[in-house]
Design a protein around this motif. Structure first.
Motif, PDB file in Angstrom:
ATOM      1  N   ASP A   7       0.922  -1.268  -0.036  1.00 16.75           N
ATOM      2  CA  ASP A   7       0.024  -0.189   0.075  1.00 16.75           C
ATOM      3  C   ASP A   7       0.814   1.176  -0.055  1.00 16.75           C
ATOM      4  O   ASP A   7       0.538   2.195  -0.628  1.00 16.75           O
ATOM      5  CB  ASP A   7      -0.887   0.290   1.152  1.00 16.75           C
ATOM      6  N   LYS A   8       1.701   1.444   0.709  1.00 22.26           N
ATOM      7  CA  LYS A   8       2.676   2.506   0.895  1.00 22.26           C
ATOM      8  C   LYS A   8       3.547   2.608  -0.326  1.00 22.26           C
ATOM      9  O   LYS A   8       3.819   3.844  -0.789  1.00 22.26           O
ATOM     10  CB  LYS A   8       3.664   2.459   2.189  1.00 22.26           C
ATOM     11  N   ALA A   9       4.204   1.620  -0.769  1.00 20.97           N
ATOM     12  CA  ALA A   9       4.990   1.623  -1.934  1.00 20.97           C
ATOM     13  C   ALA A   9       4.270   1.859  -3.349  1.00 20.97           C
ATOM     14  O   ALA A   9       4.482   2.668  -4.052  1.00 20.97           O
ATOM     15  CB  ALA A   9       5.386   0.305  -2.397  1.00 20.97           C
ATOM     16  N   LYS A  10       2.786   1.704  -3.319  1.00 19.41           N
ATOM     17  CA  LYS A  10       2.052   1.946  -4.367  1.00 19.41           C
ATOM     18  C   LYS A  10       1.449   3.531  -4.339  1.00 19.41           C
ATOM     19  O   LYS A  10       1.614   4.134  -5.245  1.00 19.41           O
ATOM     20  CB  LYS A  10       0.699   1.044  -4.421  1.00 19.41           C
ATOM     21  N   ASP A  11       1.228   3.980  -3.142  1.00 15.01           N
ATOM     22  CA  ASP A  11       0.965   5.259  -2.836  1.00 15.01           C
ATOM     23  C   ASP A  11       2.161   6.134  -3.247  1.00 15.01           C
ATOM     24  O   ASP A  11       1.896   7.249  -3.710  1.00 15.01           O
ATOM     25  CB  ASP A  11       0.580   5.544  -1.448  1.00 15.01           C
ATOM     26  N   GLY A  12       3.424   5.683  -3.052  1.00 14.81           N
ATOM     27  CA  GLY A  12       4.477   6.604  -3.366  1.00 14.81           C
ATOM     28  C   GLY A  12       5.103   6.471  -4.807  1.00 14.81           C
ATOM     29  O   GLY A  12       6.042   6.863  -5.116  1.00 14.81           O
ATOM     30  N   LEU A  13       4.508   5.316  -5.608  1.00 19.76           N
ATOM     31  CA  LEU A  13       5.222   4.985  -6.745  1.00 19.76           C
ATOM     32  C   LEU A  13       5.559   6.001  -7.534  1.00 19.76           C
ATOM     33  O   LEU A  13       6.740   6.137  -8.034  1.00 19.76           O
ATOM     34  CB  LEU A  13       4.437   3.615  -7.217  1.00 19.76           C
ATOM     35  N   GLU A  14       4.796   6.732  -7.949  1.00 20.20           N
ATOM     36  CA  GLU A  14       4.750   7.802  -8.926  1.00 20.20           C
ATOM     37  C   GLU A  14       5.995   8.753  -8.706  1.00 20.20           C
ATOM     38  O   GLU A  14       6.786   9.142  -9.410  1.00 20.20           O
ATOM     39  CB  GLU A  14       3.496   8.670  -9.348  1.00 20.20           C
ATOM     40  N   ASP A  15       5.643   9.369  -7.329  1.00 21.29           N
ATOM     41  CA  ASP A  15       6.958  10.276  -6.696  1.00 21.29           C
ATOM     42  C   ASP A  15       8.202   9.687  -6.741  1.00 21.29           C
ATOM     43  O   ASP A  15       9.143  10.177  -7.036  1.00 21.29           O
ATOM     44  CB  ASP A  15       6.409  10.872  -5.348  1.00 21.29           C
ATOM     45  N   HIS A  44       7.486  -1.100 -13.538  1.00 25.95           N
ATOM     46  CA  HIS A  44       8.111  -1.353 -14.914  1.00 25.95           C
ATOM     47  C   HIS A  44       7.154  -0.789 -15.724  1.00 25.95           C
ATOM     48  O   HIS A  44       7.450  -0.073 -16.686  1.00 25.95           O
ATOM     49  CB  HIS A  44       8.379  -2.824 -15.171  1.00 25.95           C
ATOM     50  N   ILE A  45       5.842  -1.163 -15.643  1.00 22.00           N
ATOM     51  CA  ILE A  45       4.517  -0.748 -16.716  1.00 22.00           C
ATOM     52  C   ILE A  45       4.738   0.699 -16.698  1.00 22.00           C
ATOM     53  O   ILE A  45       4.756   1.513 -17.840  1.00 22.00           O
ATOM     54  CB  ILE A  45       3.364  -1.238 -16.330  1.00 22.00           C
ATOM     55  N   HIS A  46       4.631   1.324 -15.497  1.00 21.67           N
ATOM     56  CA  HIS A  46       4.688   3.067 -15.569  1.00 21.67           C
ATOM     57  C   HIS A  46       5.893   3.452 -16.415  1.00 21.67           C
ATOM     58  O   HIS A  46       5.675   4.675 -16.846  1.00 21.67           O
ATOM     59  CB  HIS A  46       4.498   3.175 -13.905  1.00 21.67           C
ATOM     60  N   THR A  47       7.047   2.847 -15.814  1.00 19.81           N
ATOM     61  CA  THR A  47       8.138   3.228 -16.646  1.00 19.81           C
ATOM     62  C   THR A  47       8.234   3.455 -18.099  1.00 19.81           C
ATOM     63  O   THR A  47       8.374   4.317 -18.742  1.00 19.81           O
ATOM     64  CB  THR A  47       9.394   2.546 -16.047  1.00 19.81           C
ATOM     65  N   VAL A  48       7.816   2.150 -18.359  1.00 22.99           N
ATOM     66  CA  VAL A  48       7.709   2.180 -19.976  1.00 22.99           C
ATOM     67  C   VAL A  48       6.632   3.059 -20.493  1.00 22.99           C
ATOM     68  O   VAL A  48       6.657   3.761 -21.548  1.00 22.99           O
ATOM     69  CB  VAL A  48       7.079   0.515 -20.142  1.00 22.99           C
ATOM     70  N   LEU A  49       5.286   3.138 -19.956  1.00 23.53           N
ATOM     71  CA  LEU A  49       4.283   3.982 -20.513  1.00 23.53           C
ATOM     72  C   LEU A  49       4.784   5.546 -20.343  1.00 23.53           C
ATOM     73  O   LEU A  49       4.640   6.125 -21.263  1.00 23.53           O
ATOM     74  CB  LEU A  49       3.051   3.985 -19.730  1.00 23.53           C
ATOM     75  N   THR A  50       5.389   5.836 -19.301  1.00 20.86           N
ATOM     76  CA  THR A  50       6.073   7.293 -19.296  1.00 20.86           C
ATOM     77  C   THR A  50       6.886   7.442 -20.460  1.00 20.86           C
ATOM     78  O   THR A  50       6.855   8.458 -21.087  1.00 20.86           O
ATOM     79  CB  THR A  50       6.436   7.547 -18.098  1.00 20.86           C
ATOM     80  N   GLU A  51       7.934   6.497 -20.711  1.00 17.53           N
ATOM     81  CA  GLU A  51       8.702   6.707 -21.979  1.00 17.53           C
ATOM     82  C   GLU A  51       8.251   6.832 -23.227  1.00 17.53           C
ATOM     83  O   GLU A  51       8.360   7.500 -24.062  1.00 17.53           O
ATOM     84  CB  GLU A  51       9.983   5.506 -21.753  1.00 17.53           C
ATOM     85  N   VAL A  52       6.951   6.054 -23.487  1.00 15.88           N
ATOM     86  CA  VAL A  52       6.471   6.019 -24.831  1.00 15.88           C
ATOM     87  C   VAL A  52       5.666   7.193 -24.855  1.00 15.88           C
ATOM     88  O   VAL A  52       5.616   7.991 -26.007  1.00 15.88           O
ATOM     89  CB  VAL A  52       5.476   4.667 -24.837  1.00 15.88           C
ATOM     90  N   VAL A  53       5.196   7.869 -23.814  1.00 17.08           N
ATOM     91  CA  VAL A  53       4.445   8.905 -23.871  1.00 17.08           C
ATOM     92  C   VAL A  53       5.511  10.076 -24.124  1.00 17.08           C
ATOM     93  O   VAL A  53       5.037  11.000 -24.999  1.00 17.08           O
ATOM     94  CB  VAL A  53       3.701   9.393 -22.627  1.00 17.08           C
TER      95      VAL A  53
END
Length: 79
Positions: A7-15, A44-53
């Motif tokens: 929960d804590k990791a997911k809450d802070g993942l984007e930051d 990993h998914i977030h990182t890949v999507l961010t790079e594609v965008v």
């Protein structure tokens, strides 16, 4: 170092991925990601999507008058 939990990791993942967390919290998230396949997969998914965008958006140029329009709009809202 203790694991911060999903929960804590997911809450802070984007930051965390934008390198906008304190060093101690960063270390907690890194520790968690090492042992949690679900959260590391999400990171990993977030990182890949961010790079594609980022690549997609960088290939298009903003209209030449955009800067001026934004400046005018900001002035109008600050009064």
């Amino acid at each position: 170092m203790s694991d911060c939990g999903c929960d804590k990791a997911k809450d802070g993942l984007e930051d965390y991925l934008r390198n906008e967390v304190a060093a101690d919290f960063r270390a907690e998230i890194e520790e968690h990601l090492k042992g949690c396949e679900e959260c590391s997969s999400e990171a990993h998914i977030h990182t890949v999507l961010t790079e594609v965008v980022r690549r997609t958006c960088n290939s298009e140029a903003a209209p030449t008058d955009l800067h001026e329009r934004v400046r005018i709009a900001l002035r109008a809202t600050s009064h």
